[in-house]
Design a protein around this motif. Structure first.
Motif, mmCIF file in Angstrom:
data_model
loop_
_atom_site.group_PDB
_atom_site.id
_atom_site.type_symbol
_atom_site.label_atom_id
_atom_site.label_comp_id
_atom_site.label_asym_id
_atom_site.label_seq_id
_atom_site.Cartn_x
_atom_site.Cartn_y
_atom_site.Cartn_z
ATOM 1 N N ILE A 53 0.833 -1.208 0.000
ATOM 2 C CA ILE A 53 0.000 0.000 0.000
ATOM 3 C C ILE A 53 0.865 1.255 0.000
ATOM 4 C CG2 ILE A 53 -1.610 1.339 1.401
ATOM 5 C CD1 ILE A 53 -2.915 -1.317 2.220
ATOM 6 N N LEU A 54 1.940 1.252 0.793
ATOM 7 C CA LEU A 54 2.848 2.404 0.825
ATOM 8 C C LEU A 54 3.505 2.620 -0.536
ATOM 9 C CD1 LEU A 54 4.585 2.013 4.316
ATOM 10 C CD2 LEU A 54 2.954 3.788 3.613
ATOM 11 N N ASP A 56 2.317 1.754 -3.476
ATOM 12 C CA ASP A 56 1.313 2.288 -4.397
ATOM 13 C C ASP A 56 0.996 3.749 -4.086
ATOM 14 O OD1 ASP A 56 1.197 -0.125 -5.655
ATOM 15 O OD2 ASP A 56 -0.680 -0.781 -4.733
ATOM 16 N N PHE A 57 0.961 4.081 -2.793
ATOM 17 C CA PHE A 57 0.635 5.454 -2.394
ATOM 18 C C PHE A 57 1.686 6.436 -2.886
ATOM 19 C CE2 PHE A 57 0.756 8.986 0.663
ATOM 20 C CZ PHE A 57 -0.550 9.454 0.536
ATOM 21 N N ARG A 61 -1.253 5.911 -6.274
ATOM 22 C CA ARG A 61 -2.330 4.933 -6.428
ATOM 23 C C ARG A 61 -2.877 4.535 -5.070
ATOM 24 N NH1 ARG A 61 -0.037 0.023 -9.561
ATOM 25 N NH2 ARG A 61 -2.055 -0.800 -8.910
ATOM 26 N N MET A 62 -4.193 4.245 -5.035
ATOM 27 C CA MET A 62 -4.832 3.790 -3.802
ATOM 28 C C MET A 62 -5.980 2.893 -4.202
ATOM 29 S SD MET A 62 -4.534 4.117 -0.520
ATOM 30 C CE MET A 62 -5.454 3.877 1.009
ATOM 31 N N ALA A 66 -6.540 -1.547 0.875
ATOM 32 C CA ALA A 66 -6.572 -0.903 2.188
ATOM 33 C C ALA A 66 -7.676 -1.489 3.051
ATOM 34 C CB ALA A 66 -6.764 0.594 2.030
ATOM 35 N N LEU A 233 -11.436 2.820 -5.492
ATOM 36 C CA LEU A 233 -11.092 3.880 -4.559
ATOM 37 C C LEU A 233 -12.333 4.403 -3.837
ATOM 38 C CD1 LEU A 233 -8.709 5.532 -3.552
ATOM 39 C CD2 LEU A 233 -9.136 7.180 -5.370
#
Length: 631
Positions: A53-54, A56-57, A61-62, A66, A233
């Motif tokens: 996730i980090l 992608d962030f 991107r998100m 999550a 999202l």
């Protein structure tokens, strides 16, 4: 260790943790509590997810991953490690399923890359040497042995060759090529050893172009896929809101956890890219190269089709359509004499005549004392006979037409044809009529396009009004524009684009600007057409126009499946969230239910790899033109 291996290892660890914990729980005792084992087995998956996730962030991107992180973390914090590890298994299993789905969808495309030609046998004054394919230069004479790949594009030198072109064009049966025919790299010699002359380097050949398009197909991201990402999202705040409401109204945090668990569609949004990659792969199997999933999605929306004429709707060459014979003459014998003489000519029609005779298996003789009259014809000696062939003034001078030739002359008086008059020892014995004929599969193709939702089909050509209107009338087209320059073609495409999504189909250099200007440009590249192929979004490798309809059908089929997978998957996830909020689904049961939804939509997306239900009219191959009948 690659990411796929890491994901598989995490899945195995999570499954082992669940099994060991359940074994201790069923035994009633053990050195550690089962809840501790479940929590420990969940942590590696949580750590991997945080890293993912980090990463992608940081690139902007998100996604819904999550939600999986929140649900596993909430399970551990709320003292529900069993629910947490089930979610971990479902998430890790989803990533492994994702790898499998992508791998299967891309396998057919990757197979094209893996079988790229690597060696060539170059002829020289000292013999034949084996060299790397990238060392081949234009003009090199190459030897291709039985069963070998053609390393580069070229021209056949030997009288004939049998080629398996299935990997490049999708044609299932071997194809017979004759001397001077163009050959494509990546096809296989299905017959005896033959010689060819390289007409392109390996980087400029057909197979290199295929590999470039494969790369584009694997990396491009269609607008539809980006829409799916945005849906993912939006699902995150909605899920948190429903979970918070469930907790607030029931005063039970476990309900909130159940909502989070059932809203974890890890591979759900993957359905769109898997479907589109599968569609691109399916198209490649039938000789249709899509330059990425963006081209495929744009093709699915097409409502207007614009066709070039010469080489696209027509064969693009001089085809023999009729022979007028003098009494007691035989068509094959006259063709043999004509072709024998034409071997000495550089006229554009000469090669067509020679190839036609060779396809019929006629044995040609060497002409002698040949004299060519530029633009009019030629004369010479063949088998001791004086043969004259060419225009009427050259062959007949001021003599009147004999009675047997008068009907044909009247019939073709205003037609766009070439007529070759043939005389033996000064006497007219036959008239061969050639024309640029309509491809046999064009009518069925146009019917199939209209069935697929194309409601406007037009002809856009640089030819004169007479030739263009004749073709348009025979096909029932909606509009015709003739005498068009490349700039005129671009302007026409721009006008049509403002009214509806438009595709342009062509094969020549003069079509390239219009192909690039269209929403989707489709190039017929079986005879070369490098420039038009580079400008197009879709390239057809077979010498037929029917794959245009196949491409449109595959695109629509693919988009339907992608949309179906997304909407049904999200709808089922939404329903599960409501039931979980009402306390009807526990966290563990919710995790199992969500994984079932994810598996279903992924398997549905993989249907794009299979065939489509195509009517017989759409499946028809080009029908071999009927033999010209002597009159």
């Amino acid at each position: 260790m690659n990411e796929s291996t890491v994901r598989l290892a995490l899945l195995i660890m999570a499954v082992l943790g669940l099994v060991v914990g359940l074994a201790i729980w069923s035994a009633g005792q053990g050195p550690v509590q089962p809840t501790t084992i479940w929590a420990i087995a969940t942590l590696p998956v949580v750590i991997m997810l945080v890293v993912s996730i980090l990463r992608d962030f940081l690139i902007g991107r998100m996604g819904v991953d999550a939600i999986a992180l929140v649900s596993m973390s909430a399970g551990l914090l709320l003292g529900q490690p069993l629910a947490a590890i089930v979610v971990a298994i479902m998430y890790a299993g989803g990533t492994v399923l994702e790898d499998f789905a992508r791998g299967r969808a891309e396998r057919s495309l990757q197979a094209l890359v893996d079988r790229a030609p690597r060696i060539a046998h170059k002829k020289s004054t000292t013999g034949t040497e084996t060299i790397s394919a990238d060392q081949v230069a234009i003009g090199d004479e190459l030897l291709v042995r039985a069963g070998e790949l053609l390393p580069v594009d070229g021209i056949l030198i030997d009288p004939s060759a049998l080629l398996d072109e299935s990997a490049v064009t999708g044609e299932p049966l071997p194809v017979r090529r004759i001397a001077s025919d163009p050959l494509h790299s990546g096809t296989v010699n299905a017959g005896e050893t033959f010689s060819m002359r390289a007409s392109a380097t390996v980087g400029e050949s057909t197979y290199a172009a295929i590999m470039r398009m494969v790369t584009a197909a694997q990396t491009a991201k269609a607008p539809f896929i980006r829409i799916a990402d945005r849906l993912a999202l939006l699902l995150l705040p909605l899920t948190l809101l429903v979970a918070a409401l469930a907790w607030y109204l029931s005063n039970d945090p476990i309900r909130a956890l159940a909502v989070l668990v059932v809203a974890t569609p890890c591979p759900l949004i993957l359905a769109a890219p898997v479907a589109f990659i599968g569609g691109v792969s399916r198209a490649a199997h039938v000789g249709i190269l899509m330059k990425g999933s963006t081209a495929l999605e744009a093709l699915a929306r097409i409502r207007t089709a614009i066709f070039d004429k010469t080489g696209t709707l027509t064969t693009g060459g001089a085809e023999l359509i009729e022979i007028d014979l003098a009494p007691h003459q035989r068509a094959d014998e006259l063709l043999r004499l004509l072709a024998s003489l034409e071997q000495a000519s550089h006229h554009v029609l000469a090669s067509s005549i020679v190839q036609l005779a060779r396809r019929k298996g006629l044995v040609l003789c060497q002409p002698h004392q040949v004299r060519e009259h530029r633009g009019e014809g030629l004369e010479g000696q063949v088998d001791g006979t004086t043969v004259s062939a060419g225009s009427r003034p050259l062959v007949l001078a001021d003599k009147p037409l004999p009675y047997w030739a008068q009907d044909g002359e009247e019939r073709h008086r205003d037609a766009a044809v070439l007529r070759v008059f043939l005389a033996l020892n000064g006497e007219l014995v036959g008239i061969f009529t050639f024309a640029d004929t309509l491809r046999a599969d064009v009518p069925d193709t146009l019917v199939a396009l209209r069935t697929c939702g194309v409601n406007r089909i037009m002809l856009l050509t640089g030819d004169d009004d007479t030739a263009a209107n004749k073709v348009a009338a025979s096909l029932g087209l909606d509009a015709t524009i003739s005498k068009a320059t490349p700039a005129d073609k671009v302007r026409t495409v721009e006008v049509e684009k403002r009214a509806a999504p438009t595709m342009m189909i062509g094969d020549g250099i003069n079509d390239a600007p219009a192909l690039a200007a269209a929403d989707v440009g489709i190039a017929l590249a079986s005879r070369g057409g490098t420039i038009s192929s580079e400008a197009a979004d879709v390239v057809i490798l077979t010498d037929r126009v029917q794959p245009v309809a196949e491409a449109l059908l595959i695109a629509k089929h693919t988009r339907t499946i992608a949309l179906q997978s997304i909407t049904v998957g999200l709808a089922l996830s939404g329903a599960a969230m409501i039931f979980a909020a009402l306390g009807m689904i526990t966290p563990v049961a919710g995790a199992l239910l969500q994984e079932g939804i994810d598996v279903a939509v992924i398997l549905n997306a993989l249907r794009t790899l299979g065939g489509t239900d195509v009517s017989a009219s759409r499946q028809k191959r080009a029908i071999k033109a009927a033999e010209p009948q002597p009159r």
